[in-house]
Design an enzyme around this catalytic site. Structure first.
Site, PDB file in Angstrom:
ATOM      1  N   LYS A 197       0.845  -1.205   0.000  1.00  0.00           N
ATOM      2  CA  LYS A 197       0.000   0.000   0.000  1.00  0.00           C
ATOM      3  C   LYS A 197       0.882   1.258   0.000  1.00  0.00           C
ATOM      4  O   LYS A 197       0.681   2.168  -0.791  1.00  0.00           O
ATOM      5  CB  LYS A 197      -0.921   0.023   1.241  1.00  0.00           C
ATOM      6  CG  LYS A 197      -1.804  -1.199   1.390  1.00  0.00           C
ATOM      7  CD  LYS A 197      -2.704  -1.117   2.601  1.00  0.00           C
ATOM      8  CE  LYS A 197      -1.979  -1.139   3.937  1.00  0.00           C
ATOM      9  NZ  LYS A 197      -1.233  -2.387   4.229  1.00  0.00           N
ATOM     10  N   ARG A 254      -9.468   0.783   9.149  1.00  0.00           N
ATOM     11  CA  ARG A 254      -8.906  -0.521   9.494  1.00  0.00           C
ATOM     12  C   ARG A 254      -9.980  -1.453  10.042  1.00  0.00           C
ATOM     13  O   ARG A 254      -9.711  -2.601  10.327  1.00  0.00           O
ATOM     14  CB  ARG A 254      -7.919  -0.255  10.589  1.00  0.00           C
ATOM     15  CG  ARG A 254      -6.510  -0.765  10.659  1.00  0.00           C
ATOM     16  CD  ARG A 254      -5.769  -1.080   9.476  1.00  0.00           C
ATOM     17  NE  ARG A 254      -4.452  -1.586   9.830  1.00  0.00           N
ATOM     18  CZ  ARG A 254      -3.320  -0.944   9.586  1.00  0.00           C
ATOM     19  NH1 ARG A 254      -3.315   0.197   8.979  1.00  0.00           N
ATOM     20  NH2 ARG A 254      -2.181  -1.485   9.941  1.00  0.00           N
ATOM     21  N   ARG A 268      11.857  -5.810   4.979  1.00  0.00           N
ATOM     22  CA  ARG A 268      11.601  -4.388   4.695  1.00  0.00           C
ATOM     23  C   ARG A 268      12.485  -3.482   5.550  1.00  0.00           C
ATOM     24  O   ARG A 268      12.708  -3.726   6.730  1.00  0.00           O
ATOM     25  CB  ARG A 268      10.137  -4.042   4.980  1.00  0.00           C
ATOM     26  CG  ARG A 268       9.899  -2.537   4.876  1.00  0.00           C
ATOM     27  CD  ARG A 268       8.464  -2.159   4.924  1.00  0.00           C
ATOM     28  NE  ARG A 268       7.789  -2.604   6.132  1.00  0.00           N
ATOM     29  CZ  ARG A 268       6.491  -2.395   6.357  1.00  0.00           C
ATOM     30  NH1 ARG A 268       5.759  -1.789   5.449  1.00  0.00           N
ATOM     31  NH2 ARG A 268       5.958  -2.807   7.471  1.00  0.00           N
ATOM     32  N   ARG A 297      11.562  -1.737  11.190  1.00  0.00           N
ATOM     33  CA  ARG A 297      10.508  -1.386  12.145  1.00  0.00           C
ATOM     34  C   ARG A 297      10.385  -2.449  13.222  1.00  0.00           C
ATOM     35  O   ARG A 297      10.520  -3.636  12.950  1.00  0.00           O
ATOM     36  CB  ARG A 297       9.162  -1.265  11.402  1.00  0.00           C
ATOM     37  CG  ARG A 297       8.895   0.102  10.853  1.00  0.00           C
ATOM     38  CD  ARG A 297       7.724   0.169   9.906  1.00  0.00           C
ATOM     39  NE  ARG A 297       6.523  -0.527  10.313  1.00  0.00           N
ATOM     40  CZ  ARG A 297       5.374  -0.501   9.611  1.00  0.00           C
ATOM     41  NH1 ARG A 297       5.310   0.205   8.498  1.00  0.00           N
ATOM     42  NH2 ARG A 297       4.326  -1.164  10.017  1.00  0.00           N
ATOM     43  N   ARG A 332      -0.006  -9.241  13.334  1.00  0.00           N
ATOM     44  CA  ARG A 332      -0.602  -8.218  12.459  1.00  0.00           C
ATOM     45  C   ARG A 332      -1.461  -8.861  11.371  1.00  0.00           C
ATOM     46  O   ARG A 332      -2.521  -8.346  11.023  1.00  0.00           O
ATOM     47  CB  ARG A 332       0.509  -7.371  11.820  1.00  0.00           C
ATOM     48  CG  ARG A 332       1.162  -6.424  12.808  1.00  0.00           C
ATOM     49  CD  ARG A 332       2.478  -5.899  12.297  1.00  0.00           C
ATOM     50  NE  ARG A 332       2.340  -5.076  11.117  1.00  0.00           N
ATOM     51  CZ  ARG A 332       3.344  -4.835  10.276  1.00  0.00           C
ATOM     52  NH1 ARG A 332       4.544  -5.363  10.492  1.00  0.00           N
ATOM     53  NH2 ARG A 332       3.150  -4.058   9.237  1.00  0.00           N
TER      54      ARG A 332
END
Ligand code: AP5
Length: 208
Positions: A13, A88, A127, A154, A165
């Site tokens: 996204k 969300r 990532r 992160r 998640r």
């Protein structure tokens, strides 16, 4: 262009939003980026949000809704916006709908970036994110190509949090696909292809 980006964590996204923002100058409203900035600033909101984010859970609706309402009023959002990571859950979607109605704005599309879970786990584990501007890239990129900032992993991109998640996404966010399908604005792109191929389809789907 007023759009909502839907998709699991790591679906791409943010990557697609960065490209749309660069090409069309619309506002990128990422609730994840806003929350991470609050955590970094150690604000009251950041202190409250951190525990939920580290646990792979959603931050309470009201905290996020207030952030988004404020951000939608900013000048740069008048040219259009991409909501990334919001709504969300159904409650957030309902509040967004009534807020936009009050502002006289219509959503053009809710775009689902569709990627299978096994691909997502690999992507998130590798990532890296820019400490300064939030730009994302795969591991191996140590200096942010956008602002020269330092890239880091992160806290919630660790394997145990990624699993939580994904579970949160399936239970709370995935039902929004049906919600926006009912509003006749849902569009879906296969996100498991090279970034530029996905982007070409995104533009076509959005009529750009
Ligand atoms: P948030 O920051 O929104 O995280 P997320 O939805 O989990 O999404 P990500 O940013 O992880 O993924 P992405 O889809 O943007 O993928 P990206 O483009 O980076 O939220 C974090 C936390 O904040 C939440 O867990 C929650 O606690 C809280 N929160 C946020 N919003 C909230 C809300 N509304 N309500 C309550 N709580 C909220 O890509 C991932 C990687 O893949 C990158 O390395 C990228 O380079 C790579 N990649 C992208 N596209 C491709 C491709 N096509 N091929 C190969 N690699 C690709």
């Amino acid at each position: 262009m007023n759009i909502v980006l839907l998709g699991a964590p790591g679906a791409g996204k943010g990557t697609q939003a960065q490209k749309l923002v660069a090409d069309y100058g619309v506002a990128h409203i990422s609730t994840g980026d806003l929350l991470r900035a609050a955590v970094k600033a150690e604000s009251k909101l950041g202190k409250e949000a951190k525990g939920y984010m580290d646990a792979g859970q959603l931050v309470p609706d009201q905290l996020v809704i207030d952030l988004v309402k404020e951000r939608l009023q900013a000048d740069d959002a008048k040219k259009g916006f991409i909501l990334d990571g919001f709504p969300r859950n159904t409650q957030q979607a309902v509040v967004l709908g009534s807020e936009l109605e009050d502002m006289g704005i219509e959503l053009d599309a809710a775009l689902l970036v569709d990627v299978a879970s096994d691909v997502i786990i690999k992507r998130l584990s590798s990532r890296r994110t820019c400490k300064a501007c939030g730009y994302t890239a795969p591991a191996g990129v140590d200096v942010c190509p956008r602002c020269g900032g330092e890239m880091y992993q992160r806290d919630d991109d660790k394997p145990e949090t990624i699993a939580k998640r994904l579970d949160t996404y399936e239970k709370q966010t995935a039902p929004l696909v049906e919600y926006y399908s009912g509003n006749n604005i849902l569009k879906k792109v296969d996100g498991d292809r090279p970034v530029d191929e996905v982007y070409a389809d995104v533009k076509e789907l959005l009529g750009l």
